[in-house]
Structure formats: structure tokens, C-alpha cells
Design an enzyme around this catalytic site. Structure first.
Site, short mmCIF file in Angstrom:
data_model
loop_
_atom_site.label_atom_id
_atom_site.label_comp_id
_atom_site.label_asym_id
_atom_site.label_seq_id
_atom_site.Cartn_x
_atom_site.Cartn_y
_atom_site.Cartn_z
N TYR A 1 5.78 1.41 1.00
CA TYR A 1 6.57 0.35 0.73
C TYR A 1 6.00 -0.31 -0.72
O TYR A 1 5.96 -1.67 -0.72
CB TYR A 1 6.74 -0.92 1.82
CG TYR A 1 7.40 -0.16 2.96
CD1 TYR A 1 8.85 0.02 2.93
CD2 TYR A 1 6.58 0.15 3.88
CE1 TYR A 1 9.44 0.56 3.99
CE2 TYR A 1 7.42 0.89 5.16
CZ TYR A 1 8.86 1.01 5.06
OH TYR A 1 9.57 1.52 6.16
N HIS A 2 5.46 0.33 -1.49
CA HIS A 2 5.01 0.16 -2.77
C HIS A 2 5.66 0.39 -4.03
O HIS A 2 5.21 0.94 -5.06
CB HIS A 2 3.47 0.73 -2.72
CG HIS A 2 2.42 0.20 -2.08
ND1 HIS A 2 1.11 1.11 -1.94
CD2 HIS A 2 2.49 -0.54 -1.07
CE1 HIS A 2 0.47 0.29 -1.24
NE2 HIS A 2 1.16 -0.60 -0.38
N SER A 3 7.04 0.27 -3.71
CA SER A 3 8.06 0.94 -4.97
C SER A 3 7.80 0.05 -6.24
O SER A 3 7.76 -1.24 -6.12
CB SER A 3 9.38 0.70 -4.22
OG SER A 3 9.75 1.54 -3.36
#
Length: 272
Positions: A206-208
Site C-alpha cells: 500500500y505504497h502506491s
């Protein structure tokens, strides 16, 4: 679009000391009381006990940069029931059952999470329709670049080396060798097996980033300018991880805070 992609809970190891977090331990009255009175015990655990940065032999030889981050968890990925594993990792429920996560419920374990720091693969987000309320089409394109899969395989192999240290041998670390569904045709822990595992068990962190790239006026791929203003629109800026031209090393939160602080200064400069 880029993300720090990798594995959560592979490889996993049984241990013969009660140093890890189990569901009955963390949910017991003694742990609850210890936390309320002393702010100690398993409930006080950050759950990320160890984080390491390594440069594998698959790292880009042109860059003097590590390519893998490894997180060590004081529990197995099957800490809870099958529904908890689904909520945590999002894997197919049939896969969760076949991989037998429940076999180590309330067993003392440690697990690793190796992931890419500098992925070469680039995904995309596109509009599905002209209706702004319709979900977009998201294609993360994980491991589309072969260099990424080579790095993650080397990252998994590095995790197995850590368990040969005196400290982990001292707590009897023994690999859980349950075959990963769909990968049994390959020799266990061979490069081919680990590539299959990576493509089967990959999880996003979830580090987009990068979907509204910041760039110069002559960059056709740039959505925002160096002042974070969307090109072609008046009075609209983007201030989040999407403006990063390339994903940063490790977690994105601190960088986003810096971007927001800089944006605040730029906005104030135009208002005052």
C-alpha cells in the site's frame, strides 16, 4: 504507478521458545492486565520487531543502492483463523485452505516479509467510463520487469540465511515446509519454486505512487508541474504520493509529509 511489492509471511519458521505473539497469548487476561498497568507485554509489541535493508546480487549494478527490505514478524501469517488471513492478506480463500494456515494457530513462529525497494515494473490506472463514480481500471503490473522477480527471489534466499545465525538457531528456528499450492512441480526452495511463490503469494504494501507524476514542462508523462499544480487546470494541486516521479526507498509516509510541508509553503507564498 509503482508500489513496494513483495511477500508477507514467507518464509516462515517454527521456534521452540515462547518469544512470539500468538492469538491466545495476546488475547489473554494476563496480557491485557500487563498492558493496562505497565504498558508492557505482547499488546505493546509494534509487530515489526526487525527491519533490514539489503543489497542482493540481483541489485542494479549501475546503482549503489539496496534492492530489498526485509521485515521480521514475531508471528506466523496464520495468527488468526482463515477469515483473519483473508482480511490480512487478501489471498483466495481456496488457497488459504490448501496452504493450511490454520495448522499453526497458537504455535510460536516467526515470519519474514521481503519486498522490493526499487521496482522496475510500472503499472497504470485508467478510467473505465466517463462516470466519475465508476471504479477505475487498475493494473499494477507487478513483476512485469524480469529484474524485479530476480530481486525478490534473492530477497527470499537472504531471509533463509538469517535463520542460520547463532541467535535464530538458538531458538530452534525450523522452516515450515508446507508446499505452496501451484508450485509443487518445482524443487522445493529452488529459484523456479521461489519465483512461483513470489507470483502466487505477492502482496502490496500500500505504497502506491506516481499516478500524477511531477515533472518538467517538456515531459509528456508529467501530470503536475514542480509546484504540484495540475497542468491545464487552474487552482488545483495534488499533494500526496502520486506526484513522486519514482517510488522512494522504503516507506512513503515521511516523504508525503515532506511534500505536504513544501506544498503548504508554496501555497502560502502565493497568498501572502
Amino acid at each position: 504507478m509503482q508500489d513496494h511489492v513483495g511477500l508477507v509471511g514467507f518464509p516462515e519458521y517454527w521456534i521452540n521458545k515462547s518469544y512470539s505473539v500468538t492469538l491466545d497469548y495476546i488475547g489473554g487476561w494476563a496480557s491485557d492486565l500487563k498492558y493496562k498497568l505497565l504498558r508492557q507485554g505482547p499488546i505493546a509489541s509494534p509487530l515489526f520487531e526487525v527491519i533490514g535493508i539489503i543489497k542482493t546480487k540481483a541489485a542494479d549494478p549501475k546503482l549503489d543502492l539496496p534492492d530489498i527490505e526485509v521485515i521480521v514478524f514475531p508471528f506466523g501469517a496464520g495468527l488468526g483463523d482463515e477469515q483473519s488471513v483473508y482480511n490480512f492478506l487478501g489471498f483466495d480463500k481456496k488457497f488459504i485452505k490448501e496452504y493450511k494456515y490454520n495448522e499453526y494457530l497458537n504455535q510460536h513462529m516467526l515470519s519474514f516479509a521481503p519486498f522490493l525497494l526499487h521496482p522496475k515494473s510500472i503499472g497504470e490506472i485508467r478510467l473505465q467510463t466517463t462516470d466519475p463514480f465508476d471504479y477505475p481500471l487498475i493494473n499494477p503490473n507487478y513483476y512485469n520487469d524480469e529484474r524485479d522477480i530476480k530481486s525478490i527471489v534473492e530477497g527470499i534466499k537472504a531471509c533463509t540465511q538469517f535463520t542460520k545465525t547463532k541467535a535464530l538457531m538458538g531458538i530452534g528456528a525450523k522452516m515450515r515446509k508446507q508446499p505452496v499450492p501451484g508450485c509443487g512441480k518445482h524443487a522445493h526452495m529452488s529459484d523456479e519454486y521461489l519465483e512461483c511463490v513470489a507470483r502466487t503469494m505477492t502482496a502490496a504494501f500500500y505504497h502506491s505512487t506516481g499516478t500524477c507524476k511531477m515533472g518538467a514542462s517538456n515531459d509528456p508523462t508529467a501530470v503536475t508541474d514542480p509546484q504540484l499544480r495540475i497542468r491545464g487546470l487552474q487552482g488545483l494541486r495534488v499533494v500526496d504520493a502520486s506526484v513522486m516521479p519514482e517510488i522512494v526507498s522504503s516507506n512513503t509516509e515521511a516523504t508525503v509529509v515532506m511534500i505536504a510541508e513544501k506544498a503548504a509553503d508554496m501555497i502560502k507564498a502565493t497568498m501572502l
